[in-house]
Design a protein around this motif. Structure first.
Motif, PDB file in Angstrom:
ATOM      1  N   LEU A   1      -7.579  12.687  -5.406  1.00  0.00           N
ATOM      2  CA  LEU A   1      -6.717  12.931  -6.659  1.00  0.00           C
ATOM      3  C   LEU A   1      -7.628  13.193  -7.553  1.00  0.00           C
ATOM      4  O   LEU A   1      -8.379  12.354  -8.045  1.00  0.00           O
ATOM      5  N   PRO A   2      -7.604  14.363  -8.317  1.00  0.00           N
ATOM      6  CA  PRO A   2      -8.375  14.659  -9.647  1.00  0.00           C
ATOM      7  C   PRO A   2      -8.286  13.670 -10.744  1.00  0.00           C
ATOM      8  O   PRO A   2      -7.007  13.255 -10.686  1.00  0.00           O
ATOM      9  N   GLY A   3      -9.193  13.336 -11.486  1.00  0.00           N
ATOM     10  CA  GLY A   3      -8.907  12.685 -12.700  1.00  0.00           C
ATOM     11  C   GLY A   3      -9.057  11.268 -12.617  1.00  0.00           C
ATOM     12  O   GLY A   3      -8.639  10.706 -13.549  1.00  0.00           O
ATOM     13  N   TYR A   4      -9.476  10.976 -11.417  1.00  0.00           N
ATOM     14  CA  TYR A   4      -9.556   9.237 -11.265  1.00  0.00           C
ATOM     15  C   TYR A   4     -10.983   8.952 -10.762  1.00  0.00           C
ATOM     16  O   TYR A   4     -11.470   9.127  -9.557  1.00  0.00           O
ATOM     17  N   PRO A   5     -11.706   8.684 -11.827  1.00  0.00           N
ATOM     18  CA  PRO A   5     -13.197   8.368 -11.490  1.00  0.00           C
ATOM     19  C   PRO A   5     -13.628   7.124 -10.735  1.00  0.00           C
ATOM     20  O   PRO A   5     -12.871   6.245 -10.991  1.00  0.00           O
ATOM     21  N   LEU A   6     -14.509   7.094  -9.902  1.00  0.00           N
ATOM     22  CA  LEU A   6     -14.848   6.103  -9.325  1.00  0.00           C
ATOM     23  C   LEU A   6     -16.090   5.072 -10.206  1.00  0.00           C
ATOM     24  O   LEU A   6     -16.674   5.987 -10.794  1.00  0.00           O
ATOM     25  N   PRO A   7     -16.262   3.861  -9.979  1.00  0.00           N
ATOM     26  CA  PRO A   7     -15.565   2.891  -9.238  1.00  0.00           C
ATOM     27  C   PRO A   7     -14.072   2.723  -9.682  1.00  0.00           C
ATOM     28  O   PRO A   7     -13.963   2.689 -10.825  1.00  0.00           O
ATOM     29  N   MET A   8     -13.317   2.018  -8.986  1.00  0.00           N
ATOM     30  CA  MET A   8     -11.730   1.883  -9.231  1.00  0.00           C
ATOM     31  C   MET A   8     -11.333   0.838  -8.705  1.00  0.00           C
ATOM     32  O   MET A   8     -11.433   0.542  -7.385  1.00  0.00           O
ATOM     33  N   VAL A   9     -10.670  -0.213  -9.540  1.00  0.00           N
ATOM     34  CA  VAL A   9     -10.008  -1.257  -8.856  1.00  0.00           C
ATOM     35  C   VAL A   9      -8.552  -0.923  -8.403  1.00  0.00           C
ATOM     36  O   VAL A   9      -7.948  -0.191  -9.294  1.00  0.00           O
ATOM     37  N   ILE A  10      -8.341  -1.112  -7.036  1.00  0.00           N
ATOM     38  CA  ILE A  10      -7.037  -0.547  -6.834  1.00  0.00           C
ATOM     39  C   ILE A  10      -5.805  -1.510  -6.590  1.00  0.00           C
ATOM     40  O   ILE A  10      -6.282  -2.711  -6.637  1.00  0.00           O
TER      41      ILE A  10
ATOM     42  N   LEU B   1       0.934  -1.024  -0.095  1.00  0.00           N
ATOM     43  CA  LEU B   1       0.058  -0.114   0.073  1.00  0.00           C
ATOM     44  C   LEU B   1       0.837   1.160   0.086  1.00  0.00           C
ATOM     45  O   LEU B   1       1.806   1.238   0.673  1.00  0.00           O
ATOM     46  N   CYS B   2       0.474   2.381  -0.591  1.00  0.00           N
ATOM     47  CA  CYS B   2       1.231   3.639  -0.586  1.00  0.00           C
ATOM     48  C   CYS B   2       0.119   4.715  -0.240  1.00  0.00           C
ATOM     49  O   CYS B   2      -1.030   4.524  -0.258  1.00  0.00           O
ATOM     50  N   GLY B   3       0.600   5.927  -0.489  1.00  0.00           N
ATOM     51  CA  GLY B   3      -0.094   7.055  -0.271  1.00  0.00           C
ATOM     52  C   GLY B   3      -1.172   7.295  -1.340  1.00  0.00           C
ATOM     53  O   GLY B   3      -2.369   8.135  -1.153  1.00  0.00           O
ATOM     54  N   SER B   4      -0.738   6.699  -2.571  1.00  0.00           N
ATOM     55  CA  SER B   4      -1.868   7.076  -3.536  1.00  0.00           C
ATOM     56  C   SER B   4      -3.055   6.059  -3.419  1.00  0.00           C
ATOM     57  O   SER B   4      -4.022   6.595  -3.703  1.00  0.00           O
ATOM     58  N   ASP B   5      -3.017   4.968  -2.823  1.00  0.00           N
ATOM     59  CA  ASP B   5      -3.984   4.203  -2.619  1.00  0.00           C
ATOM     60  C   ASP B   5      -5.035   4.954  -1.539  1.00  0.00           C
ATOM     61  O   ASP B   5      -6.253   4.696  -1.476  1.00  0.00           O
TER      62      ASP B   5
END
Length: 373
Positions: free
Chosen positions: A67-76, A55-59
């Motif tokens: 974080l803009p530009g990352y729409p949900l839903p999202m597989v992480i 895991l990192c801060g981006s998760d």
């Protein structure tokens, strides 16, 4: 199965051999474990059984929808390590691996069509850990039992005897080689200060020593002392604690000007001012930590001009820096098992993300998901 900040209880459900499970962020601070059909593998793709994903801060940013530009839903999950369980003949030839091999998968997925791909450069058209579950076959992240290996994947062999904790540190080490080696141009004659004692700060300091510098200092906050001790155990030369925001504090702690400062701290802007004051004439500042929108400083431009300073905003990593990191891990030149770490099963992804958001002295340096637990 669903977890949110308000409800940390997650049940378990069996998955048959034709199905796989993956973590999907569906709303702010809400993550579900969804079940997907395992894809039919052709000539050019493959399937990974995930062993571990750090895991990192981006998760955490994806989980909090910051974080803009990352729409949900999202597989992480963008730091996957595992074993190839199915692979097409052409993919096996292209990647140089076969079923049963242990591999690290680069988060970037090449499109094969853009100018960067055609020129042999890194392509960032798509990335694992950021895509929608509605995009077939849905298994686009490493926080999962299995992950789809698309034709544009970059797959790097991993030695069989590398521990899961060490393997899971591949992405911070790739950041470290990118930020210290490429952006920082660190070599045997370079003095280095690394700001930030998270996984990437520690990895960057370690990478700087591996690149030949004999004068590397890592700096963190008071609660970072256990992590600073880990850095020292991994061969970093000095560690120090920053106690305030005074512009001269970093230079005073170092005792002399420094050739390269690598700022890995998120959000903090006082570190940028401290770095500019601490740099020697002709020095280089690598701004690797994302500060966030509307974060700024009052900057005396002539300080850069008269100091002959260079400011660099680096890539997070490239395929080259990732391959260098995996090579170092395979050769076990640094004992990464000394890193303080904690593993969670897939069903505890919510708990793991909550722990990731706690910046206290008791939190280990590395948090990771081991889906087979």
């Amino acid at each position: 199965m669903c977890w949110s900040v308000e409800n940390a209880e997650v049940g378990t459900r069996s998955v048959n051999a034709d199905q796989a499970s993956a973590a999907v962020v569906t709303a702010p601070q809400t993550v579900e474990i969804r079940t997907f059909d395992r894809p039919i593998i052709g000539e050019n793709d493959g399937l990974l059984e995930v062993e571990v994903n750090a895991l990192c801060g981006s998760d955490l940013d994806f989980f909090n929808v910051e974080l803009p530009g990352y729409p949900l839903p999202m597989v992480i999950g963008h730091e996957p390590v595992g074993r190839v369980v199915e692979i097409g003949r052409e993919a096996s030839r292209r990647w140089g691996v076969k079923a049963g091999d242990r591999v690290v998968v680069n988060s970037a997925i090449r499109c094969g069509e853009c100018a960067d791909c055609l020129a042999g450069r890194d392509c960032r058209a798509r990335s694992y850990g950021t895509l929608s579950p509605s995009l077939s076959p849905g298994l686009w992240g490493g926080i999962a039992t299995h992950m789809y290996l698309a034709p544009g994947s970059t797959v790097i062999p991993l030695a069989q005897d590398v521990s899961l904790a060490a393997a899971a540190f591949h992405n911070p080490m790739a950041n470290g080689f990118e930020w210290a080696g490429v952006a920082g141009n660190v070599h045997s004659e370079t003095t280095v200060a690394v700001l930030g004692a998270g996984p990437r700060g520690v990895a960057t300091a370690v990478a700087a020593t591996m690149l030949g510098s004999t004068d590397v200092t890592i700096l963190g906050l008071e609660q970072d002392r256990p992590k600073l001790d880990v850095a020292l155990a991994l061969g970093v030369h000095r560690a120090a604690v920053l106690t305030g925001t005074d512009a001269a504090e970093l230079r005073d702690l170092l005792g002399d000007d420094v050739d390269v400062v690598i700022d890995t701290t998120p959000r903090a802007t006082s570190t940028v001012k401290q770095a500019l004051v601490a740099l020697a004439r002709g020095g280089r500042l690598v701004l690797a930590g994302i500060k966030g929108p509307n974060r700024s400083i009052n900057l005396q431009i002539d300080q850069i001009v008269t100091g002959r300073l260079t400011l660099v905003g680096p890539l997070s990593k490239t395929e080259k820096s990732l391959r260098r990191a995996v090579l170092a891990i395979n050769e076990q030149t640094v004992d990464l098992d000394r890193i303080s770490s904690r593993a969670y099963p897939l069903t505890a992804i919510g708990e793991a993300l909550a722990d990731l958001g706690r910046n206290d002295a008791d939190r280990p340096l590395q948090l990771r998901i081991e889906p087979q637990l």
